[in-house]
Every structure is written in structure tokens, then in C-alpha cells.
Enzyme design. Structure first.
Site, PDB file in Angstrom:
ATOM      1  NE  ARG A   1     -10.575   4.392   0.446  1.00  0.00           N
ATOM      2  CZ  ARG A   1     -11.258   5.416   0.143  1.00  0.00           C
ATOM      3  NH1 ARG A   1     -12.912   5.583  -0.115  1.00  0.00           N
ATOM      4  NH2 ARG A   1     -10.653   6.799  -0.429  1.00  0.00           N
TER       5      ARG A   1
ATOM      6  CB  SER B   1     -16.148   9.011   6.941  1.00  0.00           C
ATOM      7  OG  SER B   1     -15.679   7.837   7.669  1.00  0.00           O
ATOM      8  CG  HIS B   2     -14.062   9.511   1.832  1.00  0.00           C
ATOM      9  ND1 HIS B   2     -14.855   9.066   0.377  1.00  0.00           N
ATOM     10  CD2 HIS B   2     -14.346  10.593   1.881  1.00  0.00           C
ATOM     11  CE1 HIS B   2     -15.307  10.199  -0.003  1.00  0.00           C
ATOM     12  NE2 HIS B   2     -15.075  11.195   0.643  1.00  0.00           N
ATOM     13  CG  MET B   3     -10.640   6.955   6.453  1.00  0.00           C
ATOM     14  SD  MET B   3      -9.224   5.734   5.226  1.00  0.00           S
ATOM     15  CE  MET B   3      -8.358   5.234   6.650  1.00  0.00           C
TER      16      MET B   3
END
Length: 808
Positions: free
Chosen positions: A769, A764-766
Site C-alpha cells: 500500500r 506485507s500488504h501495508m
């Protein structure tokens, strides 16, 4: 056993009878001779005033009452006791005081007993002499224990909810310590679907409802290894909305049952053979593939759900797979709305990950194998692309594919799949002709068209329509391609790390060298002036498709602290360069596996794909933001609030563009229909993975397997991120957020120590990050663990050890 629960409609005063003025101990005493489905352990009750007047008499009463003999002070008890609270204000309508007062377990001597009673009394907030304590034997040889609710406590929906854990610790569920617990949901209309090991508990629920004439009960229980069931406690539960909910209960429950029957019919239909998709049956999940639980939530408003379908999961997703060399499923929907909750058709998803050059006979075998594996290991539902599906070639692909020989695949089958995946991966990742390069160019075209449209002076509805059309053609379609390329890059990197081609440290070095939107945002909030920062990042919001979620430009003070002294230090990414030895080893690996890359071009692909995915999301999110802004303006023109617009069907709104019908009437009808449907959605409980029609009515949710990001080890106070959370409140804290949506980037610049998400996958994007920033994170904890950790004051995240501990 297991009769349908009675539907009580008595008012609150009529329901107060059984529990009115009875303490916890008195309730158990009253029930002792009346219940047949469970045992209540012996107990001795002592009022606080009695204890303070004569402690020796109290000790003697306990010993004679529970051991039938006096016990010498120096002698251990024959078996352990538990000292429990029984305050006058506990377990009453409107104020259960659950967990407010202490209990003392494993009391084994007179001194322990004295200390335990004193401790429980000291936990009372007021010195009421009529408060009591009571002492019982500790249940021995516990096999199962937990808590049952006779309806869903949040909505009063007609489900029996049984939260239980296996093992000796009878406080594991109530104290939030059960990491291996399960929750079983049973609709009242289908009691016959209760599994054998929970039948006694359902019988206890039914019996207590009949005795107390109270439909909303909170019941604590334990079961020993001989199968005997014990009742520890029963009390009514009450929420602030209960009066309001009770007034429309019958109507809401009737609508809910109709909706669930419609869901069951859809599940039955989807489990039949459908055109263009191979596989005997399907599964429906809310986290595989485009992961709607992460992106729009389990119960999104109708606008967010319909917008996600229109922009990605109805057609765009399949066009991208076809463009990148996978099976052609154009016009096959990926996401279905089950009474307003989004679910992925897992069969279609699995088939779409098979390369075009794989024969249909092998594709059918693969889809059925993937589905069978997920059905047997449902905890993998948010990790299907990593742990179930073979969708690209990596250094470990051939070895991993060899496991298929244990499931009836021939050597020829496995060789065919390896060749197809290698060919697809070579084509997809090619630095000059790969489709991802075209998609990266489309993102730049979208930016140009965004600028052009903004200068056209269009009416809000016209502007909205053309923003959506451009976003689909140049934004979400291109982003879907870049996301696929980034997944391949991530899986290839993981394989190189796992096979020792690069070290764990160098793996992390590469991730920390990336320059993505998340890293840039953290830098820019510290160095740009406020106006420039908002111009660049103001379109982001925690819920990309949620019109009720305020964007950064709407509420900058909510998300950022603009005081210079409070700003977080930013470290410039360190460039990543392969050593001569690494370059040689990687080139040898590429040659050995027939991959058409140099080591330098491979890492250039990794970097460009991963950074491109984040940039693509950043750019197309501007279009989504602009669409929502224009929709708010359209709503204002016709007297509809922002909240009203959240119930709109986005696809109906777009279709109205080519009709002469009144836009106001179209919106009004859609809003009213959406509002009514959403009220039913709130009453629906469904499992994360649906296998058949019975799962609609009875299902078990087990803890998933969280994704631990980085090797960090931190602890801090817990802050649940919501609409009221501001920048300053997160410094030095562990943040808990529901979704791993990239709109939560703002939290990464607050100086927090780590974060936990309820939903989200390893890719996922997080997660990206967190990897980039070397920030400890737990992605996709699942509802049960997330709710337990949410109640903690202080958490410890040990990502290397893959463990989360409640400290306070």
C-alpha cells in the site's frame, strides 16, 4: 551469584519500608556501604532551600566533596559532573516520576554547575524547599549501561529484564536513543543461563531485592571498561494493576512455569527428525513465512489463533506450495501454538520453498544452509524469502546462488538449483497455464458462493460452517497462490531494479500505476456516498481474524471523516508503458535467461499478480467477516458476549457441527478453557526466534532491521493508532500501528504523512500500500524500536537514508 529470586507475598504497606520517605539521593547514600556487587559514585546533596539561601556554600561543598579542593571560577573541573534531581515525590511506591525531572550532564565548570543546578530545580513542578539536587562525577570509560527490572513490569511475570546498550552514552536506554540496544530476558527459575557479561548485573538485582525486601525494582546501572559495575539508581516500580496482579501472583507463576516446561518439550520434539521434512533441526519464529506476528499478533486471543490455523496454516499453506511446484508437505502443520503464542516451523517452511525437481540430497543441504544462515543472522527473520531462501528465478538468481560455493555446495548443486528455479518460475508465471490464473478464477467463484449462501436463509451456525468451508476451498487457498505469484513478481521487479534493467524511478512509476484495493478505497471514500462505500468496504477491520476489532460497517465514524471538506485528494494512477528501449532491453534479458515471456506479458503478469493478491485478500476477508458476524449471533443465542467468543477454539466449533453434542456446552467448555489458557499466555515471554529449549528460559532480543518503503522524507507528530483513534486525529501526523494488517487501510485516506508498524515484512500488504501510494513508511520496526518511537512527540522518517529520528 544468580540464586533464584525470593517470592515475596507481603502486602503493599509492608513493602514501603526501605523506600518510604527516602529520596533518590538518600536511597543511594543508604546503600553505599551495604552493597557489594556494585559501586555507587560519590555524591554531594544540596536541598533547594540551602541552595537558594547560599549558592556559594553549595558550590564549595561540591568542589570539596568531589574534587577535595576549591576550584577557581575560570578553571575547568578535573573531570565532568552530572547534576541530578532528587525530589521528595520521586522513586516512591505508586509514583516513580521516572524521567519527570531533568538531569544535566557533562558539567565542566562552576558556571556550568550553577546553570545545571538552576535548570534541575526549575524542572520541579512544585516549590518544595525539601526537594534536593545531587551532584556526582560522570562515569568515565563506559563499556555498557542500561536498566534492569527484577520482574516483567507489565505482568509481574518472573523474569529479570535487562535492557542495555554498548558504548559511552549512559542515557541511551533511558532516553530512548539506543537504536543498537539489546534486551535480555531471564526466567527466575534458570539463573544459570545468564551470559557472563551480565552476571554482575544479575547479582546486583539479587542483592538489592534482599536489602530492600522489594521484589519489583527498576535499576539503572553502568559498567566501565575494566568490568566494574556502578549503580546509578534503584526504585520500586508500580502499575495500576499491581494490587490485582500481586493477589494471584503465586498461582499465576506456577501455571506459567508448567506452561513453559510444556513449550520446552514441544521445542525439543520439533528439533528431532520428522517425516516428510528434510533438515537436521528446526527453528521456530513468529515472523517468517505466513508471519503470524503481523497477521494475528504475538498474543492473539484463542479464536484468532485457531481461526488462522484452520483457514491457512494447518493444511491450506502446504496445498498451495504443492500446487505451485514446490515440495509436497500436505498434512504437515506450519504454525504451532507455544502456550498461546503463534510460531512458524521454519524447517518446514524452508523445505516447502524448494522446487519439486530438486533432489532430496540437495534439498537437505539447502534446508540446513538456510537454517544456519538464519541462526547466525536472526535479524533476517522477517525477510527470509528475500534474503535467505532461493524460491524463484530472477535476473540476479544465478549470481546470488553462486555464493553457495562458499558453503560446501558444488557447481553441479548450484546448476541443479538454477535449472529447477527457472523451470518452476516459467511454469508458475505462464500467462495462460500458470496456476495463479486458476486461483484468480476461484476468487470469482467465492464471490458467487458468498452471494448464494447469503440468500439461503440459514441458521447462524449453519451459515458460519459453510462460509468457512467455502472460504478455505475458494478463498484462502486461492489467495495463498496469488500471494506466492505476487511475491515472485515483487522479487523479479526488485532484481530488475537492482541489476539496472529498469531505473529506480521507473520501478516506482510501475508501483504507482497499480490499481489495488488500497488505492480504490482511498478514492471511493472521497467520491462514494456513505451507504455505497460501507456496502463495498464495510467488511474490513484492522484485525482480520479478531472478533473484538470493529469492522468499518460497525464503526464508520471511527475510521472515516465524512465531511466533504475534510476528504483527501485522490490522484488517478498514471498508466505505465515501457519505452521502446526498455522493451528491447527487457526482451534481451528474458531471452538470455531462458524465461518464456515477452516484456509485455511479463509486466502483465506483474500487474495481475500484485493486484490479484490484494483483490483476493479483499474478497476472502468478506467471508471471515461474515463468519465473525454469525459467531456473534450464535453467541448471543446462548448468552455469550463478543468478548466470551474471543476465547473460543474455532476448530472445536467447526468439529461440533457433525456431532449431536449441545452446541452451548461445546462453546461454554471451549470458552472457559480458552480464557484460562489466555491468562497464562499473557505471562509468557518468548524470543522472536527460538533455537533450542534454553531459549524458552533465557533469550536476548536485538533490534531488527526495519523495512523502509519509498524514498520519502517526512516529519510529524506521533499518533498511536488504537480503538479510540479517529480519522481527523491522523491528518498531518505520523501514525504508529502494531501490525501491518491491510485492515488498517482506512488510515491511508486520512492525510497522514507517514506510518510505522511494529511488525510486518518487506512484502506485507501495508508495504505494498505504501509503495503504491508513495507514502513513506517503516514496516516491521520491531518491539524495541517501536516502543521507543511510541514515546516520542515528533518523529522524522528518512526512508531514503533508512533512518528514523526522534525530534521531540
Amino acid at each position: 551469584m544468580g540464586a533464584k529470586h525470593k517470592s515475596y507475598s507481603a502486602n503493599e504497606d509492608e513493602l514501603n519500608g526501605f523506600f518510604d520517605s527516602r529520596s533518590k539521593a538518600e536511597v543511594l547514600d543508604n546503600l553505599r556501604s551495604r552493597i557489594r556487587s556494585a559501586i555507587i559514585l560519590p555524591q554531594v546533596t544540596i536541598k533547594v532551600s540551602e541552595w537558594k539561601g547560599n549558592k556559594e556554600a553549595g558550590i564549595e561543598r561540591v568542589c570539596l566533596g568531589l574534587f577535595n579542593q576549591k576550584i577557581q571560577e575560570s578553571t575547568n573541573f578535573p573531570f565532568s559532573l552530572i547534576v541530578r534531581s532528587s525530589a521528595q515525590c520521586e522513586d516512591q511506591h505508586g509514583h516513580s516520576m521516572a524521567g519527570a525531572y531533568d538531569s544535566v550532564l557533562h558539567v565542566s565548570s562552576i558556571q556550568n554547575l550553577v546553570n545545571g543546578i538552576e535548570h534541575v530545580i526549575a524542572s520541579y513542578e512544585t516549590e518544595n524547599p525539601d526537594n534536593s539536587i545531587f551532584v556526582q562525577p560522570m562515569l568515565q570509560n563506559v563499556a555498557l549501561s542500561g536498566v534492569a527490572f527484577t520482574c516483567d513490569p507489565s505482568t509481574l511475570a518472573p523474569y529479570t529484564v535487562i535492557d542495555y546498550v554498548l558504548g559511552e552514552d549512559t542515557t541511551a536506554v533511558t532516553a530512548g536513543k539506543a537504536n543498537s540496544g539489546k534486551t535480555f530476558y531471564l526466567h527466575h527459575a534458570y539463573p544459570h543461563l545468564i551470559p557472563d557479561h551480565l552476571k554482575q548485573i544479575l547479582s546486583l538485582c539479587d542483592e538489592l531485592i534482599n536489602i530492600t525486601a522489594e521484589p519489583n525494582l527498576d535499576i539503572e546501572f553502568g559498567q566501565d571498561k575494566e568490568g566494574k559495575l556502578y549503580l546509578f539508581q534503584v526504585r520500586p516500580f508500580y502499575s495500576g494493576q499491581q494490587k490485582e496482579l500481586q493477589s494471584t501472583l503465586a498461582e499465576r507463576r506456577a501455571r506459567q512455569e508448567v506452561a513453559l516446561k510444556d513449550v520446552a518439550q514441544l521445542v525439543s520434539r520439533l528439533n528431532k527428525k520428522i517425516p516428510y521434512v528434510k533438515g537436521k533441526k528446526t527453528l521456530l519464529g513468529n515472523m517468517p513465512d505466513w508471519n503470524p506476528a503481523e497477521m494475528i499478533g504475538l498474543r492473539p486471543r484463542p479464536l484468532a489463533l485457531s481461526m488462522y490455523k484452520e483457514m491457512i496454516t494447518d493444511r491450506i499453506w502446504a496445498y498451495q506450495r504443492d500446487n505451485y511446484g514446490y515440495k509436497n508437505l500436505r498434512s504437515v502443520p506450519l504454525l504451532y501454538s507455544l502456550a498461546g503464542s503463534p510460531y512458524i516451523d521454519v524447517r518446514a517452511s524452508f523445505y516447502s520453498f524448494i522446487p519439486k525437481m530438486v533432489s532430496e540430497s540437495l534439498a537437505t543441504k539447502l534446508v540446513d544452509y538456510y537454517l544456519s544462515k538464519l541462526e547466525q543472522q536472526p535479524e533476517l527473520h522477517d525477510k527470509v524469502e528475500f534474503d535467505i531462501v532461493f524460491s524463484c528465478y530472477t535476473p540476479s538468481a544465478a549470481a546470488n546462488i553462486n555464493c553457495l560455493s562458499d558453503f560446501g555446495f558444488s557447481q553441479a548443486d548450484m546448476a541443479e538449483l538454477v535449472v529447477a528455479l527457472r523451470d518452476l518460475t516459467n511454469r508458475m508465471t505462464h500467462t495462460e497455464t500458470g496456476e495463479w490464473r486458476i486461483d484468480r478464477g476461484k476468487i470469482d467463484i467465492l464471490k458467487q458462493r458468498q452471494r448464494k449462501l447469503s440468500q439461503e436463509n440459514l441458521e447462524p451456525y449453519d451459515y458460519l460452517f459453510w462460509l468457512a468451508e467455502d472460504c478455505k476451498r475458494y478463498g484462502t487457498l486461492a489467495f495463498a497462490g496469488l500471494a506466492r505469484a505476487a511475491f515472485v513478481a515483487t522479487q523479479f521487479l526488485n532484481s530488475m531494479r537492482d541489476t539496472g534493467i529498469i531505473s529506480q524511478q521507473r520501478y516506482h512509476d510501475f508501483w504507482h500505476s497499480l490499481e489495488t484495493i488500497g488505492g480504490n478505497l482511498k478514492r471511493d471514500v472521497s467520491f462514494l456516498d456513505r451507504t455505497t462505500f460501507i456496502e463495498r468496504y464495510g467488511h474490513l477491520r484492522p484485525g482480520t481474524y479478531d472478533i473484538l476489532s470493529e469492522s468499518y460497517e460497525e464503526a464508520p465514524e471511527k475510521y472515516f471523516n465524512w465531511t466533504q471538506a475534510e476528504r483527501v485528494d485522490y490522484s488517478t494512477p498514471v498508466p505505465f508503458t515501457l519505452s521502446a528501449e526498455e522493451d528491447r532491453d527487457i526482451q534481451n534479458m528474458l531471452n538470455e535467461h531462458g524465461l518464456q515471456h515477452t516484456s509485455e506479458s511479463l509486466f502483465r503478469f506483474f500487474r495481475t499478480a500484485i493486484e490479484g493478491r490484494e483483490y483476493g485478500k479483499f474478497v476472502f476477508s468478506w467471508s471471515i467477516h461474515a463468519i465473525l458476524k454469525q459467531l456473534i449471533m450464535v453467541g448471543e443465542q446462548y448468552g455469550f458476549s463478543r468478548d466470551d467468543c474471543s476465547y473460543l477454539d474455532f476448530q472445536t466449533l467447526l468439529q461440533g457441527y457433525s456431532y449431536s453434542d449441545s452446541l452451548k456446552n461445546i462453546m461454554f467448555d471451549s470458552i472457559e478453557k480458552g480464557r484460562e489458557k489466555y491468562q497464562t499466555t499473557l505471562q509468557i515471554l518468548l524470543p522472536s526466534l527460538i533455537k533450542n529449549g534454553n531459549d524458552i528460559w533465557a533469550f536476548e532480543q536485538a533490534n531488527g532491521t526495519p523495512n523502509y518503503v519509498t524514498l520519502g522524507h517526512v516529519f510529524g507528530d506521533v499518533v498511536m493508532v488504537n480503538s479510540e483513534t479517529n480519522h481527523a486525529s491522523l491528518r498531518g501526523k505520523i501514525a504508529l500501528i502494531t501490525n501491518a494488517d491491510p485492515g488498517y487501510d482506512w488510515i491511508l485516506g486520512t492525510g497522514l504523512r507517514g506510518f510505522v508498524t511494529c511488525y510486518g515484512g518487506a512484502n506485507s500488504h501495508m508495504a505494498v500500500r505504501a509503495m503504491e501510494l508513495n507514502l513513506p513508511a517503516v514496516i516491521g520496526a520491531g518491539e524495541r524500536l517501536f516502543q521507543k518511537w511510541k514515546q516520542a512527540k515528533t518523529l522524522e522518517l528518512d526512508c531514503a537514508g533508512k533512518r528514523v529520528s526522534i525530534l521531540t
